[in-house]
Design an enzyme around this catalytic site. Structure first.
Site, mmCIF file in Angstrom:
data_model
loop_
_atom_site.group_PDB
_atom_site.id
_atom_site.type_symbol
_atom_site.label_atom_id
_atom_site.label_comp_id
_atom_site.label_asym_id
_atom_site.label_seq_id
_atom_site.Cartn_x
_atom_site.Cartn_y
_atom_site.Cartn_z
ATOM 1 N N ASN A 197 -2.683 12.543 4.741
ATOM 2 C CA ASN A 197 -2.856 11.887 5.890
ATOM 3 C C ASN A 197 -4.288 11.517 6.506
ATOM 4 O OD1 ASN A 197 -0.177 11.456 6.267
ATOM 5 N ND2 ASN A 197 0.214 13.147 7.288
ATOM 6 N N LYS A 226 1.793 -2.642 8.937
ATOM 7 C CA LYS A 226 2.904 -1.917 8.635
ATOM 8 C C LYS A 226 4.417 -2.732 9.447
ATOM 9 C CE LYS A 226 4.547 2.819 9.978
ATOM 10 N NZ LYS A 226 4.074 4.212 10.737
ATOM 11 N N PHE A 267 11.999 3.269 6.564
ATOM 12 C CA PHE A 267 12.112 2.137 7.439
ATOM 13 C C PHE A 267 11.009 1.408 7.543
ATOM 14 C CE2 PHE A 267 10.714 4.098 11.068
ATOM 15 C CZ PHE A 267 11.092 5.159 11.264
ATOM 16 N N ALA A 268 9.748 1.333 6.824
ATOM 17 C CA ALA A 268 8.741 0.726 6.887
ATOM 18 C C ALA A 268 7.930 0.705 5.688
ATOM 19 C CB ALA A 268 7.758 1.451 8.068
ATOM 20 N N LYS A 269 7.143 -0.346 5.488
ATOM 21 C CA LYS A 269 6.531 -0.568 4.428
ATOM 22 C C LYS A 269 4.914 -1.126 4.690
ATOM 23 C CE LYS A 269 9.893 -1.668 1.002
ATOM 24 N NZ LYS A 269 10.736 -2.547 -0.080
ATOM 25 N N VAL A 270 3.730 -0.749 4.018
ATOM 26 C CA VAL A 270 2.663 -1.091 4.575
ATOM 27 C C VAL A 270 2.037 -1.970 3.703
ATOM 28 C CG1 VAL A 270 0.280 -0.157 5.235
ATOM 29 C CG2 VAL A 270 2.411 1.249 5.734
ATOM 30 N N ASP A 305 -1.080 8.281 10.152
ATOM 31 C CA ASP A 305 0.190 8.900 10.188
ATOM 32 C C ASP A 305 0.395 9.615 11.358
ATOM 33 O OD1 ASP A 305 2.687 8.993 9.585
ATOM 34 O OD2 ASP A 305 2.587 9.806 7.709
ATOM 35 N N LEU A 324 0.932 -1.222 -0.151
ATOM 36 C CA LEU A 324 -0.131 0.038 -0.112
ATOM 37 C C LEU A 324 0.741 1.304 -0.027
ATOM 38 C CD1 LEU A 324 -2.906 -1.154 2.763
ATOM 39 C CD2 LEU A 324 -2.996 -1.035 0.254
ATOM 40 N N GLY A 325 1.922 1.171 0.677
ATOM 41 C CA GLY A 325 3.065 2.337 0.709
ATOM 42 C C GLY A 325 3.986 2.014 1.444
ATOM 43 N N ASP A 354 1.263 17.017 11.614
ATOM 44 C CA ASP A 354 1.465 16.632 10.045
ATOM 45 C C ASP A 354 0.155 16.629 9.561
ATOM 46 O OD1 ASP A 354 2.756 16.655 7.908
ATOM 47 O OD2 ASP A 354 3.250 14.742 8.183
ATOM 48 N N THR A 365 4.498 19.385 7.012
ATOM 49 C CA THR A 365 4.581 19.762 5.495
ATOM 50 C C THR A 365 4.523 20.971 5.177
ATOM 51 O OG1 THR A 365 3.486 17.696 5.109
ATOM 52 C CG2 THR A 365 3.502 19.063 3.436
ATOM 53 N N LYS A 406 -2.727 16.852 7.015
ATOM 54 C CA LYS A 406 -2.936 17.313 5.520
ATOM 55 C C LYS A 406 -3.622 16.431 4.720
ATOM 56 C CE LYS A 406 1.379 14.756 4.739
ATOM 57 N NZ LYS A 406 2.947 15.061 4.047
#
Length: 483
Positions: A157, A59, A41-44, A170, A36-37, A152, A192, A154
């Site tokens: 998120n 995650k 240092f992380a992948k979902v 997030d 998904l993203g 953060d 951001t 936005k």
């Protein structure tokens, strides 16, 4: 004839297996699907829990990268924050698991994608934008009441679920009140660029709540206009606009909306609108309904003020195959409970039979019993002994709840009392568990499940203790029985 499944030879598939710690089911439970993203240092990934057949988001974090990068404390804080802010408009963390090389966050899977995707197609209708903004402010208010500041916010998120409701995600840059300096302000430069508040740019310390309000203002402008209020190709020029608060509302904005935006995007944090002021604003209040919720068995149940009483009462009824965190029968109970101990009411209400305590439970309880008083209190939890049958205890609790207009939810020997009074931290919700200690003695454990701590303490001292006084087994009797 069915086609044979193609062998998993793609580079992407090999990388996915490596990222989640090999092939097969992750941790014996999760069938991991597409990415998904990804971050530094992380992948979902989306995954299916084979036990429940429900989809979750996982995650996966690399332990080595976290340690080498000095992010261990950062990850611990994110976990603590996600456990602190459980709300219908916030992406929920279900559990955290780990192996030798990975840390896994098992989270709510939100299918609808980012709110940014909707805005990218053009500005939203006013009622649609208002609804998302109301949900955003509800979530942010809940966070602030618990000392959590997102920092953060936005559209990227903010996710949308199957019902079109907003979910804040997030919390990686979030701060907690405990991080404030002696001046009572936060000092980390983060966020951001297009959504960052002017006082963050000034680098002189800032109030996390005020910064989140500014970001909410930028988000509201984007939802209604379809573009950023301080946009400029030059980031220096954009920062200059932000610092001066230089923006212009389009002609299609109503007067009430324009006035609200000028309060939200006030460069002076002292005069900027607060969350309570936003919630009293005429533009905001149109069609606004408070969301109310309670958490049971690690599941969130929500309803709003428009729900009928019948619908709310239906949610109290037990559902098949439900299990409860502290209500399971134990195979290693200390004392079996002969039928003679239970009066006839148990024959008509077998679900009221309390679970027995294990030896481990007894040990953990015994250190907390203070025989000098009727109640043993540990922060937001109270225990006492009673010789009364469970139906009598439940009836007492129902009488207390009725006297103070609390709702009662019953699941066997577990009772939940829910207040009607709204507060920044949501309605006060109190859980009551009844355990069998001996064949003729039960432990009643009362603890705050949600709401304000001071309100809970006041309820215990002024309502609960006086109301239950006559069913509490006095400590002097305990002392004599143990000689």
């Amino acid at each position: 004839m069915e086609e044979e499944a193609a062998p998993e030879t793609s580079l992407a598939e090999k990388r996915r297996k490596k990222d989640i710690g090999g092939g097969g089911l992750l941790l014996g439970r999760f069938d991991v699907g597409r990415l998904l993203g990804a971050g530094s240092f992380a992948k979902v990934y989306v995954a299916r829990d084979v036990r429940t057949d429900e989809l979750v988001a996982i995650k996966a974090l690399d332990k080595e990268k976290i340690v080498k990068g000095g992010f261990a404390a950062h990850i611990e804080r994110e976990i603590a924050i996600l456990r602190r802010v459980r709300h219908p408009y916030i992406v929920q963390l279900f559990e955290v698991m780990a192996t030798k090389t990975k840390i896994y966050f098992v989270m709510e899977y939100v299918r609808g994608g980012e709110l940014f995707g909707r805005v990218a197609k053009g500005r939203l209708l006013e009622d649609t934008a208002r609804r998302y903004f109301q949900q955003l402010i509800s979530a942010v208010s809940f966070c602030h009441a618990r000392g959590v500041f997102h920092r953060d916010l936005k559209p990227e998120n903010l996710l949308l679920d199957d019902n079109g409701d907003l979910k804040v995600s997030d919390f990686g840059l979030s701060a907690v009140a405990e991080q404030m300096h002696v001046d009572g302000l936060l000092h980390t430069f983060c966020g951001t660029p297009a959504y960052v508040a002017p006082e963050v740019l000034a680098r002189r310390g800032y109030d996390g709540a005020k910064v989140d309000v500014w970001s909410c203002g930028v988000i509201l402008f984007v939802l209604m206009a379809g573009y950023l209020p301080f946009h400029d190709r030059s980031i220096v020029a954009m920062y200059r606009k932000i610092y001066k608060g230089s923006f212009r509302c389009p002609r299609w904005f109503s007067q009430d909306l324009t006035h609200l935006l000028h309060r939200l995007l006030d460069v002076n944090p002292q005069s900027r609108a607060t969350i309570p002021e936003i919630m009293e604003n005429p533009w905001f209040r149109k069609g606004f309904r408070h969301i109310r919720f309670y958490i049971e068995d690690n599941q969130m149940h929500s309803f709003n003020d428009s729900d009928s009483e019948d619908e709310q009462l239906k949610s109290n009824e037990p559902k098949p195959d439900e299990t409860y965190e502290s209500g399971s029968e134990s195979d290693s109970s200390v004392a079996s409970c002969p039928a003679s101990f239970y009066d006839e009411s148990y024959q008509h209400h077998p679900s009221l039979r309390p679970p027995s305590l294990t030896a481990f439970d007894i040990i953990s309880f015994s250190s907390g019993f203070d025989l000098s008083g009727l109640f043993d209190e540990k922060g937001e939890m109270t225990r006492f002994l009673s010789k009364e049958p469970v139906p009598v205890i439940v009836s007492k609790l129902e009488d207390i709840a009725k006297a103070v207009s609390f709702k009662v939810r019953k699941k066997g020997s577990q009772i939940s009392l829910e207040g009607a009074r709204e507060s920044e931290k949501g309605p006060l919700t109190i859980g009551v568990d009844v355990y069998e200690l001996t064949p003729s003695m039960v432990v009643v454990e009362v603890k705050k499940k949600a709401g304000d701590g001071e309100e809970y303490e006041e309820f215990c001292n002024k309502v609960l203790k006086p109301g239950l006084q006559d069913i509490v087994y006095e400590s002097s009797h305990i002392a004599r029985n143990t000689e």
